[in-house]
Design an enzyme around this catalytic site. Structure first.
Site, PDB file in Angstrom:
ATOM      1  N   ARG A 116      64.299  26.854 150.283  1.00  0.00           N
ATOM      2  CA  ARG A 116      62.890  27.220 149.823  1.00  0.00           C
ATOM      3  C   ARG A 116      63.038  27.366 148.237  1.00  0.00           C
ATOM      4  NH1 ARG A 116      60.238  29.714 154.065  1.00  0.00           N
ATOM      5  NH2 ARG A 116      58.468  29.428 153.060  1.00  0.00           N
ATOM      6  N   ASP A 131      53.128  25.212 160.154  1.00  0.00           N
ATOM      7  CA  ASP A 131      53.162  26.394 160.895  1.00  0.00           C
ATOM      8  C   ASP A 131      52.936  26.451 162.442  1.00  0.00           C
ATOM      9  OD1 ASP A 131      52.621  28.632 157.933  1.00  0.00           O
ATOM     10  OD2 ASP A 131      54.360  27.426 158.468  1.00  0.00           O
ATOM     11  N   CYS A 177      66.107  29.816 154.032  1.00  0.00           N
ATOM     12  CA  CYS A 177      65.831  30.436 155.441  1.00  0.00           C
ATOM     13  C   CYS A 177      66.068  29.424 156.615  1.00  0.00           C
ATOM     14  CB  CYS A 177      64.660  31.127 155.338  1.00  0.00           C
ATOM     15  SG  CYS A 177      63.220  29.618 155.512  1.00  0.00           S
ATOM     16  N   LYS A 220      48.566  36.949 157.942  1.00  0.00           N
ATOM     17  CA  LYS A 220      49.531  37.490 157.234  1.00  0.00           C
ATOM     18  C   LYS A 220      49.819  36.547 155.673  1.00  0.00           C
ATOM     19  CE  LYS A 220      53.827  35.434 158.249  1.00  0.00           C
ATOM     20  NZ  LYS A 220      54.464  34.867 157.298  1.00  0.00           N
ATOM     21  N   ASN A 221      49.468  35.585 155.883  1.00  0.00           N
ATOM     22  CA  ASN A 221      49.908  34.476 154.525  1.00  0.00           C
ATOM     23  C   ASN A 221      48.828  34.453 153.705  1.00  0.00           C
ATOM     24  OD1 ASN A 221      52.043  33.991 155.673  1.00  0.00           O
ATOM     25  ND2 ASN A 221      51.413  31.837 156.386  1.00  0.00           N
ATOM     26  N   ARG A 257      57.661  39.271 162.966  1.00  0.00           N
ATOM     27  CA  ARG A 257      57.311  39.152 161.482  1.00  0.00           C
ATOM     28  C   ARG A 257      55.862  38.671 161.147  1.00  0.00           C
ATOM     29  NH1 ARG A 257      60.505  35.317 158.380  1.00  0.00           N
ATOM     30  NH2 ARG A 257      59.205  36.074 156.953  1.00  0.00           N
TER      31      ARG A 257
HETATM   32  C1  EPZ Z   1      53.453  29.422 152.429  1.00  0.00           C
HETATM   33  O1  EPZ Z   1      55.186  29.426 152.103  1.00  0.00           O
HETATM   34  C2  EPZ Z   1      53.646  29.964 153.843  1.00  0.00           C
HETATM   35  N1  EPZ Z   1      54.290  31.478 153.752  1.00  0.00           N
HETATM   36  C3  EPZ Z   1      54.536  29.282 155.021  1.00  0.00           C
HETATM   37  O2  EPZ Z   1      54.333  29.924 156.153  1.00  0.00           O
HETATM   38  C4  EPZ Z   1      54.300  27.865 155.155  1.00  0.00           C
HETATM   39  O3  EPZ Z   1      54.904  27.162 156.004  1.00  0.00           O
HETATM   40  C5  EPZ Z   1      54.045  27.175 153.604  1.00  0.00           C
HETATM   41  O4  EPZ Z   1      53.224  27.889 152.658  1.00  0.00           O
HETATM   42  C6  EPZ Z   1      53.665  25.695 153.663  1.00  0.00           C
HETATM   43  O5  EPZ Z   1      52.221  25.787 154.183  1.00  0.00           O
HETATM   44  C7  EPZ Z   1      53.439  32.161 153.171  1.00  0.00           C
HETATM   45  O6  EPZ Z   1      52.172  32.013 152.861  1.00  0.00           O
HETATM   46  C8  EPZ Z   1      53.913  33.694 152.985  1.00  0.00           C
HETATM   47  P1  EPZ Z   1      55.324  26.159 149.732  1.00  0.00           P
HETATM   48  P2  EPZ Z   1      55.447  28.799 150.644  1.00  0.00           P
HETATM   49  O7  EPZ Z   1      55.655  26.689 148.402  1.00  0.00           O
HETATM   50  O8  EPZ Z   1      54.424  29.051 149.726  1.00  0.00           O
HETATM   51  C9  EPZ Z   1      58.473  22.788 148.585  1.00  0.00           C
HETATM   52  C10 EPZ Z   1      55.011  31.092 158.119  1.00  0.00           C
HETATM   53  O9  EPZ Z   1      55.437  30.726 159.074  1.00  0.00           O
HETATM   54  N2  EPZ Z   1      58.584  23.746 147.292  1.00  0.00           N
HETATM   55  O10 EPZ Z   1      53.825  25.883 149.959  1.00  0.00           O
HETATM   56  O11 EPZ Z   1      56.806  29.739 150.323  1.00  0.00           O
HETATM   57  C11 EPZ Z   1      59.128  23.787 149.540  1.00  0.00           C
HETATM   58  O12 EPZ Z   1      60.463  23.604 149.810  1.00  0.00           O
HETATM   59  C12 EPZ Z   1      55.636  30.594 156.729  1.00  0.00           C
HETATM   60  O13 EPZ Z   1      54.137  32.169 158.183  1.00  0.00           O
HETATM   61  C13 EPZ Z   1      59.493  23.254 146.192  1.00  0.00           C
HETATM   62  O14 EPZ Z   1      59.729  22.205 146.475  1.00  0.00           O
HETATM   63  O15 EPZ Z   1      55.641  27.214 150.980  1.00  0.00           O
HETATM   64  C14 EPZ Z   1      58.170  23.114 150.884  1.00  0.00           C
HETATM   65  O16 EPZ Z   1      58.873  21.886 151.239  1.00  0.00           O
HETATM   66  C15 EPZ Z   1      56.687  29.677 156.782  1.00  0.00           C
HETATM   67  N3  EPZ Z   1      59.228  23.811 145.123  1.00  0.00           N
HETATM   68  C16 EPZ Z   1      56.810  22.726 150.308  1.00  0.00           C
HETATM   69  O17 EPZ Z   1      57.268  22.643 148.767  1.00  0.00           O
HETATM   70  C17 EPZ Z   1      58.514  25.156 144.690  1.00  0.00           C
HETATM   71  O18 EPZ Z   1      58.815  25.678 143.677  1.00  0.00           O
HETATM   72  C18 EPZ Z   1      55.699  23.914 150.608  1.00  0.00           C
HETATM   73  O19 EPZ Z   1      56.319  25.047 150.182  1.00  0.00           O
HETATM   74  C19 EPZ Z   1      57.944  25.748 146.109  1.00  0.00           C
HETATM   75  C20 EPZ Z   1      57.794  24.821 147.019  1.00  0.00           C
END
Ligand code: EPZ
Length: 443
Positions: free
Chosen positions: A121, A314, A116, A22-23, A406
């Site tokens: 996020r 995850d 969420c 999915k990701n 999902r």
């Molecule tokens: C991806 O989300 C995945 N989703 C998430 O999987 C996964 O948990 C996450 O990466 C971390 O590995 C998809 O790929 C669709 P991040 P993403 O931006 O990219 C902080 C699932 O269960 N952050 O890497 O949205 C954020 O708050 C989902 O399949 C900032 O501070 O996650 C988090 O603490 C859940 N500023 C960390 O970084 C930003 O601009 C990682 O977030 C962006 C993120």
């Protein structure tokens, strides 16, 4: 709203194949917005998040043909560049269209995704990346509005307080394919999904090196063409199924298992006494067949979630559930989403002894969990409750299964093919039927 009724206690055995990721699929579908000719994506998982992405892409003007796990995407370039809040609020990963829309149209309006269940996020790093490439960034009525007469290559630092950003890296990588000159992303996300996206973009004519390392270099191109790309296997689904085998002392063979994308998880599983054995060393480690067995009491372990190649956030909830059965105290620390513990209180309802202190949880192993009604609150937490139900004594009902749908393709069908006893039902219909029965018999 569907629920699962799970009768615990059966050992899983048999053979199953891992679906596409999915990701990886979501940002790869978004990347197709940039292609001047048709994009063929193969092996997409059939999930509600993918359905949501198809809806969004269609609203953005793409022609989309689905044939089972394959999808053909054509963006004529006369579509919309506005991802509306009504869609984005159902799937915050919609933010991954930001970079591709900016690349294709020189502008994009994407609703700011809300938080969420697993925490805030933010998208500040995404916006920092767009600005670094020469775009103006404004917030207008809850929408992110980015615009650039021309994108210019730059060095972009994407490190944040919790490490890098996966979808932020995807957005910058996509936008940079249309920037003049060279873009270097420092502190880029190293996740396999980023490597898979870069592989697809290079098939579209991009020039990207370093994907999978913290430094990614993108040489801008005027435009990109279509391609034919098979999505990588879903490492989180693969890890979930491996833990399902382990938690039931099972003996399961898993095909299309991304072994080398799960080394941190396999390390921790081995430490508990679970064996993940590659059945054919000649197969590529990114898509191979493994056998997962676990036939004795589990050892307690410590693990901390980290950006890749560390233990993935995850799979934190699923691994925690397995450790409920370990012979001693385990320690789980969540460093990516410190509030990602909504499953803890539900596991405690089933008899687990789990004690949270901030971003760390102590799991005191117990002899057994007892089935109970529990409620899913997020995608991976719901998977952990299903795993708990498989191993618990008696019956467990997991409500709000829409969270699970999902990210897992009919998980009940997949696990039942291995011997699980899971029934999907609609509790509201059940209540209505019993009320009708009462009415029909009442005088
Ligand atoms: C991806 O989300 C995945 N989703 C998430 O999987 C996964 O948990 C996450 O990466 C971390 O590995 C998809 O790929 C669709 P991040 P993403 O931006 O990219 C902080 C699932 O269960 N952050 O890497 O949205 C954020 O708050 C989902 O399949 C900032 O501070 O996650 C988090 O603490 C859940 N500023 C960390 O970084 C930003 O601009 C990682 O977030 C962006 C993120």
């Amino acid at each position: 709203m569907d629920a699962f009724r799970i009768t615990g206690g059966t050992r899983l055995s048999g053979r199953i194949r891992v679906d596409g990721s999915k990701n990886a699929a979501l940002p790869e579908m978004a990347a197709a917005l940039m292609a001047q000719t048709p994009v063929q994506l193969r092996g997409l998982p059939q999930l509600s998040d993918i359905d949501n992405m198809v809806t969004l892409m269609t609203e953005l003007g793409c022609e989309i043909e689905r044939d089972g796990e394959d999808v053909r995407i054509v963006n004529s370039g006369n579509g919309s560049w506005h991802a509306r809040y009504e869609i984005v609020k159902t799937m915050r990963a919609s933010i991954c269209v930001l970079g591709p829309l900016l690349a294709r149209y020189g502008k994009a309006r994407v609703a700011m995704p809300g938080g969420c269940a697993i925490g805030d996020r933010p998208v500040d790093l995404h916006l920092r990346g767009m600005e670094a490439l020469g775009a103006t960034v404004e917030l207008d009525g809850g929408d992110i509005v980015v615009e650039a007469k021309r994108l210019k290559g730059a060095t972009v630092f994407l490190g944040g307080p919790f490490g890098s950003t996966v979808l932020g890296t995807a957005n910058v990588m996509c936008a940079a394919t249309h920037a003049e000159g060279v873009t270097v992303i420092e502190s880029a996300a190293c996740e396999p999904e980023i490597m898979d996206l870069a592989d697809m973009l290079n098939r579209m004519g991009a020039s990207i090196t370093g994907a999978g390392t913290p430094r990614i270099t993108i040489r801008g191109k005027g435009s990109l063409q279509g391609c034919d790309h098979r999505v990588m296997p879903d490492r989180i689904v693969a890890g979930t199924i491996a833990i399902a085998s382990a938690i039931t002392n099972g003996d399961v063979i898993i095909d299309d298992f991304p072994y080398d994308h799960l080394l941190a998880v396999i390390d921790r599983l081995n430490a508990t006494g679970v064996r993940v054995h590659r059945e054919d060393e000649a197969q590529p480690a990114s898509r191979c067949t493994v056998k997962v067995t676990s036939d004795r009491r589990l050892e307690p372990v410590l693990f901390t979630t980290q950006p890749y190649p560390g233990f993935p956030t995850d799979l934190q909830a699923q691994m925690m559930t397995l450790l409920c059965f370990a012979d001693g105290n385990s320690i789980v620390t969540e460093k990516i989403f410190p509030d990602r513990f909504l499953h803890v209180s539900e596991l405690v309802r089933m008899g687990a002894k789990v004690y949270r202190q901030g971003g760390t949880v102590v799991v005191q192993g117990v002899q057994r969990l007892v089935g109970a009604p529990v409620m899913a609150s997020d995608l991976r937490g719901s998977a952990s409750l299903v795993l708990a139900g498989l191993a618990a004594e008696g019956e467990t009902t997991v409500s709000r299964i829409y969270h699970l749908d999902r990210g897992y393709c009919h998980l009940e069908t997949q696990l039942n093919s291995l011997g699980a006893q899971i029934e999907r039902f609609d509790p509201d219909a059940t209540v209505a039927a019993s009320e009708d029965k009462i009415k029909s018999t009442s005088y």
